[in-house]
Scaffold this motif. Sequence first.
Motif, PDB file in Angstrom:
ATOM      1  N   ASP A   1      -8.559  -5.054   6.481  1.00 64.65           N
ATOM      2  CA  ASP A   1      -9.162  -4.086   5.568  1.00 64.65           C
ATOM      3  C   ASP A   1      -9.683  -4.791   4.315  1.00 64.65           C
ATOM      4  N   LEU A   2      -8.899  -5.741   3.798  1.00 68.54           N
ATOM      5  CA  LEU A   2      -9.320  -6.483   2.611  1.00 68.54           C
ATOM      6  C   LEU A   2     -10.538  -7.342   2.903  1.00 68.54           C
TER       7      LEU A   2
ATOM      8  N   ALA B   1      -6.663  -4.384  -5.674  1.00 67.45           N
ATOM      9  CA  ALA B   1      -7.350  -5.645  -5.387  1.00 67.45           C
ATOM     10  C   ALA B   1      -8.724  -5.666  -6.045  1.00 67.45           C
ATOM     11  N   TYR B   2      -9.411  -4.536  -6.003  1.00 67.19           N
ATOM     12  CA  TYR B   2     -10.730  -4.422  -6.644  1.00 67.19           C
ATOM     13  C   TYR B   2     -10.613  -4.667  -8.145  1.00 67.19           C
TER      14      TYR B   2
ATOM     15  N   ALA C   1      -2.310 -10.849   1.704  1.00 71.12           N
ATOM     16  CA  ALA C   1      -2.387  -9.646   2.529  1.00 71.12           C
ATOM     17  C   ALA C   1      -1.701  -9.952   3.844  1.00 71.12           C
TER      18      ALA C   1
ATOM     19  N   ASN D   1       0.822  -1.209   0.000  1.00 68.67           N
ATOM     20  CA  ASN D   1       0.000   0.000   0.000  1.00 68.67           C
ATOM     21  C   ASN D   1       0.857   1.261   0.000  1.00 68.67           C
TER      22      ASN D   1
ATOM     23  N   MET E   1     -13.630  -5.135   3.089  1.00 70.51           N
ATOM     24  CA  MET E   1     -14.106  -4.715   1.771  1.00 70.51           C
ATOM     25  C   MET E   1     -14.813  -5.860   1.051  1.00 70.51           C
TER      26      MET E   1
ATOM     27  N   LEU F   1      -5.964  -1.428  -2.085  1.00 73.02           N
ATOM     28  CA  LEU F   1      -7.297  -2.018  -2.176  1.00 73.02           C
ATOM     29  C   LEU F   1      -7.942  -1.731  -3.531  1.00 73.02           C
TER      30      LEU F   1
ATOM     31  N   SER G   1      -4.881  -7.343   5.923  1.00 69.80           N
ATOM     32  CA  SER G   1      -5.839  -8.451   5.835  1.00 69.80           C
ATOM     33  C   SER G   1      -7.220  -8.042   6.314  1.00 69.80           C
TER      34      SER G   1
ATOM     35  N   ILE H   1      -0.994  -4.699   1.815  1.00 71.23           N
ATOM     36  CA  ILE H   1      -2.374  -4.352   2.108  1.00 71.23           C
ATOM     37  C   ILE H   1      -2.796  -5.162   3.327  1.00 71.23           C
TER      38      ILE H   1
END
Length: 321
Positions: A260-261, A225-226, A238, A216, A264, A222, A258, A256
């Motif tokens: 937070d991922l 990742a999206y 992550a 990040n 999301m 993120l 884990s 990034i």
Amino acid sequence: MTQVPLEGFPDRVRIVDVGPRDGLQAWPEPVPTDVKIEMINGLIAAGVPQLEVTSFVAPRAVPNMADAAEVMAAIDRSRGVELTALVPNARGAARAIQSGVDAMVVFLSASQSHNQANVNCSREVSLAAAAEIAKMGQDAGVPVYGAIATAFGCPFEGDVPVEDIVLVAKAYADSGITKITLGDTTGMATPRLVQERCRRLASDVPDADVALHFHNTRGVGLACAYAGLQEGITRFEASVAGIGGCPFAPGATGNICSEDLVYMLEESGIHTGIDLDALIAVAQRTEAALGQKLPGQVMKAGPRLRKYGRDEVRSSSGSRA
């Protein structure tokens, strides 16, 4: 209430937490073995299905990974988690196999200069070592996965041509390595680059099962990742609490996060099988154990629907409501 996945997105993904290895390998102070074991067992209890737990490298090169065999021996494996370890050479692979890893991860950089800085050899020499380790894994019945570092850019060379990514991926596939991770070692990935590389691999190396690993560094982990989700990627790496960072990538920050991922994904109706509250608790314990503020956001704010008592929140006058 069960969330319905966003249209066109996968309904389930696999999270690989690399915090115990990638997060701790370059930590500036020694990390006690019991801290690593507690972190790993906590991640397993939270439902993380796969962990990169350590690296079987020379202790003088990465002192924080010197206890690799000891860590492996102490992990609670009762929940069926897949435990992988990074291996740089045949000697490390032999130690990893003896320690009972479920899979080994070989790695090299797509850029020649970063590979030289990272492992002190050319990309071609690293590919030959990967092929040797793949054969060792086949003989021992231990799967071997392949990571491609600097897949989105090199701090020494700048842009890395997508053709170099394809070249490495094809060499991996020729050695029998089809689970391949594109590593954003330097935090140079963008959604456009993610789309480009995922599509080229799907076209040119159709047998490759691609995972994505983002840092990040520039705040778009993120978002990348999206973009990967939009390309149908279902494996993401992550790090708990967002710890990590390559010592050979100037300015690099952590992976990034884990939590937070997972947040999301679950809020998008994409299931991970991970207990977010339990994962947050692991991140908070890790922060306390390491004695330094860590970059994870959800570990600070909590899930979206977390509720507070009126007496916990300050009013506009500065007193509690």
